[in-house]
Design an enzyme around this catalytic site. Structure first.
Site, PDB file in Angstrom:
ATOM      1  N   GLU A 116       0.772  -1.148   0.103  1.00 41.57           N
ATOM      2  CA  GLU A 116       0.150   0.035  -0.145  1.00 41.57           C
ATOM      3  C   GLU A 116       0.862   1.350  -0.020  1.00 41.57           C
ATOM      4  O   GLU A 116       1.890   1.139   0.618  1.00 41.57           O
ATOM      5  CB  GLU A 116      -0.810  -0.138   1.356  1.00 41.57           C
ATOM      6  CG  GLU A 116      -1.526   1.385   1.649  1.00 41.57           C
ATOM      7  CD  GLU A 116      -1.907   1.160   3.048  1.00 41.57           C
ATOM      8  OE1 GLU A 116      -1.624   0.780   3.884  1.00 41.57           O
ATOM      9  OE2 GLU A 116      -3.403   1.779   3.343  1.00 41.57           O
ATOM     10  N   ASN A 176      -7.075   6.201  -1.667  1.00 43.21           N
ATOM     11  CA  ASN A 176      -6.075   5.385  -1.364  1.00 43.21           C
ATOM     12  C   ASN A 176      -6.009   3.986  -2.350  1.00 43.21           C
ATOM     13  O   ASN A 176      -7.108   3.320  -2.344  1.00 43.21           O
ATOM     14  CB  ASN A 176      -6.093   4.715   0.142  1.00 43.21           C
ATOM     15  CG  ASN A 176      -4.793   3.979   0.401  1.00 43.21           C
ATOM     16  OD1 ASN A 176      -4.033   3.333  -0.570  1.00 43.21           O
ATOM     17  ND2 ASN A 176      -4.459   3.940   1.892  1.00 43.21           N
ATOM     18  N   LYS A 225      -9.656   2.001  -1.849  1.00 43.56           N
ATOM     19  CA  LYS A 225      -9.613   1.571  -0.577  1.00 43.56           C
ATOM     20  C   LYS A 225     -11.188   1.970  -0.068  1.00 43.56           C
ATOM     21  O   LYS A 225     -11.598   3.058   0.064  1.00 43.56           O
ATOM     22  CB  LYS A 225      -8.722   1.911   0.365  1.00 43.56           C
ATOM     23  CG  LYS A 225      -8.609   1.534   1.621  1.00 43.56           C
ATOM     24  CD  LYS A 225      -7.159   1.773   2.608  1.00 43.56           C
ATOM     25  CE  LYS A 225      -7.155   1.362   3.841  1.00 43.56           C
ATOM     26  NZ  LYS A 225      -5.879   1.910   4.567  1.00 43.56           N
ATOM     27  N   GLU A 229      -5.893   8.901   7.692  1.00 40.06           N
ATOM     28  CA  GLU A 229      -6.161   8.586   6.682  1.00 40.06           C
ATOM     29  C   GLU A 229      -7.722   9.138   6.222  1.00 40.06           C
ATOM     30  O   GLU A 229      -8.082   9.254   5.147  1.00 40.06           O
ATOM     31  CB  GLU A 229      -6.131   6.757   6.516  1.00 40.06           C
ATOM     32  CG  GLU A 229      -4.815   6.095   6.311  1.00 40.06           C
ATOM     33  CD  GLU A 229      -4.900   4.930   5.899  1.00 40.06           C
ATOM     34  OE1 GLU A 229      -4.740   3.856   6.697  1.00 40.06           O
ATOM     35  OE2 GLU A 229      -5.517   4.651   4.889  1.00 40.06           O
ATOM     36  N   CYS A 254      -4.584  -2.930   3.097  1.00 37.97           N
ATOM     37  CA  CYS A 254      -4.488  -2.711   4.462  1.00 37.97           C
ATOM     38  C   CYS A 254      -5.658  -3.039   5.379  1.00 37.97           C
ATOM     39  O   CYS A 254      -6.060  -4.135   5.472  1.00 37.97           O
ATOM     40  CB  CYS A 254      -4.053  -1.408   4.505  1.00 37.97           C
ATOM     41  SG  CYS A 254      -3.143  -1.334   6.007  1.00 37.97           S
ATOM     42  N   ASN A 271       0.324  -0.886   5.542  1.00 33.06           N
ATOM     43  CA  ASN A 271       1.164  -0.318   6.280  1.00 33.06           C
ATOM     44  C   ASN A 271       0.447  -0.273   7.871  1.00 33.06           C
ATOM     45  O   ASN A 271      -0.637   0.282   7.918  1.00 33.06           O
ATOM     46  CB  ASN A 271       1.188   1.326   5.826  1.00 33.06           C
ATOM     47  CG  ASN A 271       1.838   1.617   4.416  1.00 33.06           C
ATOM     48  OD1 ASN A 271       3.111   1.987   4.636  1.00 33.06           O
ATOM     49  ND2 ASN A 271       1.513   0.968   3.479  1.00 33.06           N
TER      50      ASN A 271
HETATM   51  N1  ING Z   1      -3.437   0.496   8.589  1.00 36.51           N
HETATM   52  C1  ING Z   1      -3.833  -0.142   9.834  1.00 36.51           C
HETATM   53  C2  ING Z   1      -4.435  -1.520   9.092  1.00 36.51           C
HETATM   54  O1  ING Z   1      -5.727  -1.901   9.343  1.00 36.51           O
HETATM   55  C3  ING Z   1      -4.392  -0.073  12.256  1.00 36.51           C
HETATM   56  C4  ING Z   1      -4.737   0.489  10.705  1.00 36.51           C
HETATM   57  C5  ING Z   1      -3.120   0.022  12.594  1.00 36.51           C
HETATM   58  C6  ING Z   1      -5.159  -0.817  12.354  1.00 36.51           C
HETATM   59  C7  ING Z   1      -2.650  -0.545  13.746  1.00 36.51           C
HETATM   60  C8  ING Z   1      -4.942  -1.786  13.717  1.00 36.51           C
HETATM   61  C9  ING Z   1      -3.743  -1.407  14.158  1.00 36.51           C
HETATM   62  O2  ING Z   1      -3.615  -2.306   9.321  1.00 36.51           O
HETATM   63  C10 ING Z   1      -4.008   0.889   7.428  1.00 36.51           C
HETATM   64  N2  ING Z   1      -3.256   1.588   6.810  1.00 36.51           N
HETATM   65  O3  ING Z   1      -5.304   0.653   7.230  1.00 36.51           O
END
Ligand code: ING
Length: 327
Positions: A47, A116, A133, A152, A178, A203
């Site tokens: 991503e 995204n 996304k 985001e 993601c 990420n």
């Molecule tokens: N990142 C994360 C994901 O769903 C996140 C958001 C971070 C969720 C940490 C849970 C814990 O993997 C993205 N970019 O969606």
């Protein structure tokens, strides 16, 4: 004749805030050439693979009503067209090597919409399909209490298009990005469309500010959701990280190639740029789609009415007004 696809999951280590597109594309080209040496048909990048994960900073002077003020730096992280001069070398080299690829990046449309986005490019260098996304995590406004932001929901709109599948590489391919991988609907929607391989870049910071108790479970949750999605829909899943410590934020690596059985057939062992490869037999999907998960024979959508309404007690009451008393 089996329908085998040799897949290269091209994990990236950190991308610095000041790293140019050209520097990043050089790293992608290195992984692409390694993939060619290892006989890959398809390379899967993460991503937002062209830039640092910029939603970790507040990059404009707006308030809750939206972006405002000087958005020069913010806008610099988006692509206005794809391919473009910075990414054309990737498209050219992929075509020369006859390798397809999947690339995640921030999209700024001519009419000002921000998404995204990810694309799937065939071995001839043409874009087979694109995806925006659906599930946008994080928050809309600056939250100073956080060690780092996850803006985001400030910088990307939710997809207006939803999920789709594309005929490519001799099979049926889908994309997700993601946070999408955490939602069972992501896999089931594409499962109902007959998907045989889902490509997912991510990420994922190791620190989840709203509930730090989840931090030690990040690696477990990452593979849990992708393995479950693969197994319950008889599809391959390729999850590719941008990992390592990026601008001070430790992000999960754990790139993995997962079979329709739910088994991890290959995974990354580092937190940097690393190519993980596997020969994926798309015909393996039917071992699950035509038995346990024969949707036409065993699935009961007429029983799933709550999926179309709010979930939880409210829905229970709607379904059976007396249920609330002994819920
Ligand atoms: N990142 C994360 C994901 O769903 C996140 C958001 C971070 C969720 C940490 C849970 C814990 O993997 C993205 N970019 O969606």
């Amino acid at each position: 004749m089996t329908r085998e696809v040799v897949v290269g999951a091209a994990q990236l280590g950190p991308i610095g805030r000041a790293e140019s597109r050209e520097e990043v594309v050089e790293r992608l080209l290195t992984l692409l050439r390694s993939a060619a040496e290892r006989g890959c048909d398809l390379v899967v990048f993460p991503e937002l693979a062209l830039t640092t994960f910029f939603p970790r900073w507040l990059l404009d002077e707006g308030d809750e009503s939206g972006l405002a003020g000087d958005t020069t730096e913010l806008d610099s992280y988006y692509e206005r067209e794809m391919p473009n001069p910075a990414t054309q070398p990737l498209f050219d080299e992929a075509r020369r090597l006859q390798i397809g690829f999947h690339l995640g990046y921030a999209e700024l449309t001519p009419d000002g919409h921000r998404y995204n986005t990810a694309i799937l490019v065939g071995p001839d260098g043409d874009v087979v399909g694109s995806y925006r996304k659906v599930h946008i995590p994080g928050h809309e406004r600056h939250e100073p209490w956080r060690q780092f932001q996850h803006l985001e929901r400030r910088y990307f709109e939710e997809s207006p298009d939803g999920f789709g599948v594309h005929e490519a590489f001799g099979g049926v391919f889908g994309m997700a990005i993601c946070n999408d991988r955490r939602w069972p609907e992501t896999y089931r929607v594409m499962g109902l469309l007959g998907v045989e391989m889902i490509l997912i870049g991510y990420n994922t910071p190791l620190n989840y500010a709203p509930d730090p108790s989840q931090n030690p479970l990040q690696a477990f949750h990452n593979h849990l959701v992708m393995q479950a999605g693969a197994y319950q829909n008889g599809t391959w899943v390729v999850g590719v990280a941008k990992g390592g410590v990026e601008e001070g934020v430790e992000s999960l690596a754990q790139t993995a190639i997962i079979a329709p059985s739910g088994q991890i057939v290959a995974q990354a062992t580092t937190i940097g740029d690393e190519l993980v490869t596997a020969t994926c037999d798309l015909d393996m999907c039917d071992r699950y789609k035509k038995t346990l998960f024969d949707f036409d024979r065993y699935r009961r959508p007429e029983m799933y009415t709550l999926l179309t309404s709010t979930t939880g007690p409210q829905a229970l009451v709607e379904a059976d007004p007396d249920a609330a008393e002994h819920a």
